[in-house]
Design a protein around this motif. Sequence first.
Motif, short mmCIF file in Angstrom:
data_model
loop_
_atom_site.label_atom_id
_atom_site.label_comp_id
_atom_site.label_asym_id
_atom_site.label_seq_id
_atom_site.Cartn_x
_atom_site.Cartn_y
_atom_site.Cartn_z
N TYR A 31 -111.68 -36.58 -17.40
CA TYR A 31 -112.41 -36.13 -17.35
C TYR A 31 -113.24 -37.21 -16.92
O TYR A 31 -114.53 -37.33 -17.81
CB TYR A 31 -112.85 -34.62 -18.41
CG TYR A 31 -114.29 -34.01 -17.91
CD1 TYR A 31 -112.76 -32.99 -16.75
CD2 TYR A 31 -114.95 -33.49 -17.76
CE1 TYR A 31 -113.88 -31.82 -16.44
CE2 TYR A 31 -115.67 -32.55 -17.93
CZ TYR A 31 -115.29 -31.55 -16.61
OH TYR A 31 -115.86 -30.80 -15.88
N LEU A 32 -113.70 -37.04 -15.56
CA LEU A 32 -114.65 -38.06 -15.72
C LEU A 32 -115.87 -37.85 -14.31
O LEU A 32 -116.08 -38.51 -14.00
CB LEU A 32 -114.26 -39.09 -14.91
CG LEU A 32 -113.77 -39.97 -15.92
CD1 LEU A 32 -112.03 -40.92 -15.14
CD2 LEU A 32 -113.59 -40.92 -16.89
N VAL A 33 -116.08 -36.13 -15.15
CA VAL A 33 -117.31 -36.06 -13.36
C VAL A 33 -117.97 -35.24 -14.01
O VAL A 33 -118.98 -33.72 -13.51
CB VAL A 33 -116.03 -34.53 -12.98
CG1 VAL A 33 -115.55 -33.32 -13.62
CG2 VAL A 33 -116.39 -34.08 -11.55
N SER A 34 -118.75 -35.44 -15.68
CA SER A 34 -119.98 -34.80 -16.02
C SER A 34 -121.17 -34.60 -15.30
O SER A 34 -121.54 -35.30 -15.49
CB SER A 34 -119.96 -35.85 -17.38
OG SER A 34 -118.58 -35.57 -18.29
N HIS A 35 -120.76 -36.13 -13.84
CA HIS A 35 -122.58 -36.07 -13.04
C HIS A 35 -122.01 -34.43 -12.58
O HIS A 35 -123.45 -34.07 -11.58
CB HIS A 35 -122.40 -36.95 -12.49
CG HIS A 35 -120.83 -36.34 -10.87
ND1 HIS A 35 -119.83 -37.38 -12.16
CD2 HIS A 35 -120.59 -37.25 -10.30
CE1 HIS A 35 -118.85 -36.99 -10.57
NE2 HIS A 35 -119.16 -37.31 -9.68
N SER A 36 -120.82 -33.38 -12.31
CA SER A 36 -121.22 -32.52 -11.95
C SER A 36 -121.30 -31.74 -12.18
O SER A 36 -121.74 -30.52 -12.72
CB SER A 36 -119.70 -32.75 -10.65
OG SER A 36 -119.43 -31.43 -10.12
N LEU A 37 -119.96 -31.34 -13.98
CA LEU A 37 -119.91 -30.37 -14.39
C LEU A 37 -119.54 -30.75 -15.78
O LEU A 37 -118.44 -31.55 -16.10
CB LEU A 37 -119.40 -29.00 -13.90
CG LEU A 37 -118.72 -28.23 -15.12
CD1 LEU A 37 -120.32 -27.48 -15.02
CD2 LEU A 37 -117.62 -27.15 -14.83
N GLY A 38 -120.37 -30.90 -16.99
CA GLY A 38 -120.27 -31.69 -17.47
C GLY A 38 -119.07 -30.79 -18.66
O GLY A 38 -118.80 -29.42 -18.03
N PRO B 32 -118.56 -44.65 -33.30
CA PRO B 32 -119.01 -43.30 -33.32
C PRO B 32 -119.29 -41.63 -32.58
O PRO B 32 -119.05 -40.32 -32.83
CB PRO B 32 -120.23 -43.54 -34.48
CG PRO B 32 -120.91 -44.92 -33.91
CD PRO B 32 -119.20 -45.72 -33.47
N LEU B 33 -119.45 -42.26 -30.92
CA LEU B 33 -119.43 -41.29 -30.53
C LEU B 33 -118.62 -40.29 -29.94
O LEU B 33 -117.62 -39.34 -29.89
CB LEU B 33 -120.57 -41.90 -29.13
CG LEU B 33 -121.87 -42.14 -29.34
CD1 LEU B 33 -121.95 -42.45 -28.08
CD2 LEU B 33 -122.18 -40.88 -29.69
N ALA C 154 -117.81 -40.61 -13.48
CA ALA C 154 -118.16 -40.38 -14.55
C ALA C 154 -118.49 -40.44 -15.85
O ALA C 154 -118.36 -38.94 -16.41
CB ALA C 154 -120.13 -38.99 -13.89
N PRO C 155 -118.30 -41.15 -15.89
CA PRO C 155 -117.88 -41.26 -18.05
C PRO C 155 -119.01 -40.87 -19.09
O PRO C 155 -120.04 -40.98 -18.52
CB PRO C 155 -117.10 -43.03 -18.17
CG PRO C 155 -118.09 -43.50 -17.37
CD PRO C 155 -118.32 -43.00 -15.82
N HIS C 156 -118.63 -40.36 -19.98
CA HIS C 156 -119.53 -40.16 -20.31
C HIS C 156 -119.57 -40.26 -22.06
O HIS C 156 -117.98 -41.06 -22.26
CB HIS C 156 -119.63 -37.89 -20.52
CG HIS C 156 -121.17 -37.47 -21.02
ND1 HIS C 156 -121.62 -38.50 -21.29
CD2 HIS C 156 -121.56 -36.19 -20.90
CE1 HIS C 156 -123.69 -37.60 -21.06
NE2 HIS C 156 -123.59 -36.22 -21.51
N PHE C 157 -120.64 -40.08 -22.69
CA PHE C 157 -119.66 -40.50 -24.44
C PHE C 157 -118.40 -40.07 -25.24
O PHE C 157 -118.48 -40.45 -25.89
CB PHE C 157 -121.19 -39.70 -25.21
CG PHE C 157 -121.73 -38.60 -25.61
CD1 PHE C 157 -120.56 -38.31 -26.79
CD2 PHE C 157 -121.56 -37.78 -25.05
CE1 PHE C 157 -120.17 -36.17 -26.81
CE2 PHE C 157 -121.87 -36.21 -24.58
CZ PHE C 157 -121.92 -35.87 -26.18
N SER D 249 -122.23 -45.45 -21.72
CA SER D 249 -122.37 -45.15 -20.74
C SER D 249 -121.81 -46.38 -19.75
O SER D 249 -121.54 -46.58 -18.39
CB SER D 249 -123.27 -44.05 -20.03
OG SER D 249 -123.61 -44.63 -18.76
N LEU D 250 -123.26 -47.47 -19.99
CA LEU D 250 -123.65 -48.81 -19.42
C LEU D 250 -122.13 -48.91 -19.87
O LEU D 250 -120.86 -49.85 -19.00
CB LEU D 250 -124.49 -49.37 -20.11
CG LEU D 250 -125.95 -48.70 -19.69
CD1 LEU D 250 -127.09 -49.75 -20.12
CD2 LEU D 250 -125.90 -48.73 -18.37
#
Length: 390
Positions: A22-29, A6-7, A361-364, A298-299
């Motif tokens: 886009y895998l850079v959410s640890h830098s700029l979401g 659902p996310l 950095a993958p996000h939801f 994330s995990l």
Amino acid sequence: MTTSDPLLAWRSEFPILETCTYLVSHSLGAMPKRTATYLQQYADEWSSRGVRAWHEGWWEIGRTVGDLLAPILGVKPGTISMHQNVTVAMGVIGSCFTYDGRRRKIVMTDLEFPSNMYLFEGFRRYGAEIVYVPSDDTVRTNLDRLLEAIDDETLLVPLSLVLFRSAYIQDARAVIEKAHRVGARVILDVYQAAGTLPLAIEALEADFAVGGSVKWLCGGPGAGYLYVRPDVMKEVWPALVGWAAHATPFAFSTGPIVYADGPERFQSGTPNVPSIYAARAGYEIVRIAGVGAIRQRSLRLTRRIIEHAQRTGYRLNTPLEDDERGGSVVIDVPNGEAASQELLRRKVIIDYRPGAGIRMAPHFYNTEAEIDHAMKTLDAVLAETAKVVR
């Protein structure tokens, strides 16, 4: 896990996902669509209400948006003030203390974010002694060594909950407990944790916590935050403050400040209204999505990266255990900086850090398919590079 998560319904809220991996959410979401709506609201209020906007929500926006953030951090409302960035927030904390007595050490590990080091190095001129605790490698800090260094001459312990270079999660509870036993204060830097790792800062009894909105909170730049534990709030008097920290700021009283109660006592001058408006969008989405669910996704995605890297033989500068790893995976490959530039050219958006490697950095809002595409693209880039070298 499939795209039925659902996310993933939130993907349509982030336009950049239609243009790249886009895998850079640890830098700029990624920026939410509603951010533009809130910035337009700010512009409309300035345009139509002018100076009256200060008394129609602008002046209080730091507290109201801080209260929106509070449950994400695991703290009570009325404990957060908003600042331009973490360095400013750290400076406000540092200004609460003097450094001319026996208790004057500022203890941190050698893997802290450099800006924290730069700031507190400047406090040597006030008498502070800066102690760096060496680590055995660039992935993990040495907890025993850090705990031993915190003694009855220690005043402050700046501590990143998640290390920026490796995504290693530090044992904040152990550090806070040791610091409090010897009378020291802990500044918990949650920049690389908030929005991707469930937080309970109040339960940890951290004295202070700082962070920003740029990364996992998807709030953009210019909206840093400072949490102060309520009992500590009443015991410290920051020197780095401005008129917004006065109990009656619009009285424009001259001379020494009469401190405001609550988080306002840590304010400087005029609030950064447009950045705080922008930050609301990300805070709202992260709260609704739920950090617990975000963490589980994330995990799953970081494990997928790790498993591919292990199959391929890439070196990982990130903990493999879930309970030790934040939201990023750091892959150390030959010619990593050049490879990162080629990934960017191919619209796989990541970054590179010297001494660490390529950070993903993958996000939801990311999919398994995006992870697979990114890793296959990395494989292709490295294979092409190897052919050129031969």
